[in-house]
Design a protein around this motif. Structure first.
Motif, mmCIF file in Angstrom:
data_model
loop_
_atom_site.group_PDB
_atom_site.id
_atom_site.type_symbol
_atom_site.label_atom_id
_atom_site.label_comp_id
_atom_site.label_asym_id
_atom_site.label_seq_id
_atom_site.Cartn_x
_atom_site.Cartn_y
_atom_site.Cartn_z
ATOM 1 N N TYR A 90 0.807 -1.222 0.000
ATOM 2 C CA TYR A 90 0.000 0.000 0.000
ATOM 3 C C TYR A 90 0.841 1.273 0.000
ATOM 4 N N THR A 91 1.795 1.324 -0.918
ATOM 5 C CA THR A 91 2.653 2.501 -1.044
ATOM 6 C C THR A 91 1.932 3.596 -1.813
ATOM 7 N N ILE A 92 1.953 4.818 -1.288
ATOM 8 C CA ILE A 92 1.370 5.965 -1.973
ATOM 9 C C ILE A 92 2.427 7.060 -2.065
ATOM 10 N N TYR A 93 2.152 8.072 -2.902
ATOM 11 C CA TYR A 93 3.149 9.100 -3.180
ATOM 12 C C TYR A 93 2.556 10.492 -2.993
ATOM 13 N N VAL A 94 3.401 11.428 -2.571
ATOM 14 C CA VAL A 94 2.966 12.815 -2.395
ATOM 15 C C VAL A 94 2.434 13.336 -3.726
ATOM 16 N N GLY A 95 1.266 13.959 -3.686
ATOM 17 C CA GLY A 95 0.644 14.481 -4.897
ATOM 18 C C GLY A 95 -0.295 13.510 -5.573
ATOM 19 N N GLN A 96 -0.292 12.262 -5.151
ATOM 20 C CA GLN A 96 -1.152 11.251 -5.767
ATOM 21 C C GLN A 96 -2.614 11.530 -5.422
ATOM 22 N N LEU A 97 -3.508 11.348 -6.394
ATOM 23 C CA LEU A 97 -4.932 11.555 -6.171
ATOM 24 C C LEU A 97 -5.568 10.246 -5.723
ATOM 25 N N ILE A 98 -6.152 10.273 -4.536
ATOM 26 C CA ILE A 98 -6.797 9.087 -3.980
ATOM 27 C C ILE A 98 -8.308 9.267 -4.068
ATOM 28 N N ARG A 99 -8.975 8.349 -4.727
ATOM 29 C CA ARG A 99 -10.430 8.407 -4.838
ATOM 30 C C ARG A 99 -11.068 7.766 -3.606
ATOM 31 N N LEU A 100 -12.054 8.458 -3.057
ATOM 32 C CA LEU A 100 -12.697 7.986 -1.839
ATOM 33 C C LEU A 100 -14.126 7.531 -2.070
ATOM 34 N N GLU A 101 -14.668 7.729 -3.263
ATOM 35 C CA GLU A 101 -16.055 7.358 -3.527
ATOM 36 C C GLU A 101 -16.158 6.294 -4.604
ATOM 37 N N GLU A 102 -15.027 5.733 -4.995
ATOM 38 C CA GLU A 102 -15.029 4.734 -6.049
ATOM 39 C C GLU A 102 -15.858 3.521 -5.665
ATOM 40 N N GLN A 103 -15.859 3.184 -4.379
ATOM 41 C CA GLN A 103 -16.590 1.996 -3.960
ATOM 42 C C GLN A 103 -18.079 2.144 -4.225
ATOM 43 N N ARG A 104 -18.582 3.389 -4.215
ATOM 44 C CA ARG A 104 -19.988 3.580 -4.537
ATOM 45 C C ARG A 104 -20.244 3.214 -5.993
ATOM 46 N N ALA A 105 -19.290 3.581 -6.846
ATOM 47 C CA ALA A 105 -19.421 3.248 -8.254
ATOM 48 C C ALA A 105 -19.367 1.745 -8.438
ATOM 49 N N GLU A 106 -18.612 1.059 -7.565
ATOM 50 C CA GLU A 106 -18.513 -0.388 -7.672
ATOM 51 C C GLU A 106 -19.817 -1.043 -7.245
ATOM 52 N N GLN A 107 -20.554 -0.382 -6.363
ATOM 53 C CA GLN A 107 -21.799 -0.958 -5.899
ATOM 54 C C GLN A 107 -22.881 -0.874 -6.969
ATOM 55 N N ARG A 108 -22.776 0.151 -7.856
ATOM 56 C CA ARG A 108 -23.783 0.293 -8.892
ATOM 57 C C ARG A 108 -23.803 -0.888 -9.838
ATOM 58 N N PRO A 109 -22.627 -1.328 -10.339
ATOM 59 C CA PRO A 109 -22.653 -2.478 -11.221
ATOM 60 C C PRO A 109 -23.262 -3.694 -10.545
ATOM 61 N N VAL A 110 -23.034 -3.822 -9.232
ATOM 62 C CA VAL A 110 -23.587 -4.971 -8.527
ATOM 63 C C VAL A 110 -25.096 -4.912 -8.589
ATOM 64 N N ALA A 111 -25.641 -3.683 -8.396
ATOM 65 C CA ALA A 111 -27.085 -3.531 -8.474
ATOM 66 C C ALA A 111 -27.545 -3.747 -9.906
#
Length: 289
Positions: A88-109
């Motif tokens: 789980y290495t991340i880098y300064v300036g990297q954009l982290i998405r925090l709502e992607e899991q909601r998008a993942e739930q839509r396909p499930v529905a």
């Protein structure tokens, strides 16, 4: 004689007027300066717009665990949403998405209605000459692709992990009087506060790995987060001094910090336990005193 004597004077006057005109022209540049300032403001605004809503820009000192902790999320969900694997290495300036899991739930529905579409497919089968039941086999293939969402039902393994969580040897992280209790749903009461005096030992509540040691989370002061299992974390805030670093392995009862009052009004330890990223009442895990 008078005219000849005035000639130099006129020349001097003309020269002076020319200088004044040039000086007036030279005073016009302030307009471009204002334009530049407006441009800089625009660029600053556009810079802020580069971080979309529901995302976070990594800063120095952040870890995937601290970002997830700050947003009340499971670090595994954040990692999945951003395609980040262990360690789980991340880098300064990297954009982290925090709502992607909601998008993942839509396909499930969306996959649920798919079965309802399957009946229409058998209807064309009654057509003559198109007895090529070969198409009938594809539906089976479609069914095979549908079970693929099953892996997304990762909660199954999490439940098995939660059973092992009961085996964690929880212990009190500090001596002292309990001065504030956990209140479900209250963002200001997501843990318990244990009173003490500056310098008192703060101990790991159970065996684990230090996944955050810093002061980058507003309101927690000098903070330490320890991972005890794939589902359980504990957090220790308001320390005077941190004695462990990220990546350190700690044993239950080992001193990891000195109690203090960083970001607090008094010397005390703010202690939290989180399951799958969500705060839970520590008193439901700690042994009775």
């Amino acid at each position: 004689m008078i005219e000849t004597s005035n000639k130099p004077f006129r020349q001097r006057a003309l020269l002076a007027l020319t200088i004044l005109v040039l000086a007036g022209c030279a005073s016009t540049p302030p307009a471009p300066v204002q334009d530049r300032s407006l441009g800089s403001r625009h660029s600053a605004t556009s810079g802020n717009d580069r971080t979309p809503h529901g995302s976070y820009r990594v800063r120095k000192g952040d870890t995937l665990y601290s970002i997830a902790f700050r947003n009340g999320m499971d670090y595994r969900d954040v990692a999945r949403a951003n395609g980040i694997g262990p360690p789980y290495t991340i880098y300064v300036g990297q954009l982290i998405r925090l709502e992607e899991q909601r998008a993942e739930q839509r396909p499930v529905a969306a996959t649920r209605p798919v079965p309802s579409r399957a009946p229409p497919r058998p209807q064309p089968s009654p057509q003559p000459a198109q007895k090529a039941p070969a198409p009938a086999s594809p539906p089976a293939a479609v069914v095979v692709t549908k079970p693929s969402p099953a892996p997304s039902r990762a909660p199954e393994p999490q439940r098995s992990d939660s059973t092992s969580d009961s085996a964690i040897g929880w212990r009190w992280p500090a001596e002292g009087q309990l001065v504030a209790r956990f209140v479900s749903g209250d963002q200001t009461r997501q843990g318990i506060n244990i009173a003490g005096k500056s310098g008192d030992p703060v101990r790991a509540t159970a065996d684990g790995e230090v996944v955050y040691s810093g002061n980058g989370l507003i309101g927690y002061g000098e903070l330490i987060i320890v991972k005890h299992s794939s589902t359980m974390l504990s957090a220790y805030g308001h320390n005077r001094r941190r004695l462990v670093q990220e990546g350190d392995r700690v044993k239950g009862g080992q001193q990891i910090a000195e109690m203090g009052s960083s970001s607090a009004t008094r010397d005390m330890l703010h202690f939290e336990i989180r399951r799958n990223g969500k705060p839970v009442d520590p008193l439901g895990f700690l042994p009775k005193r």
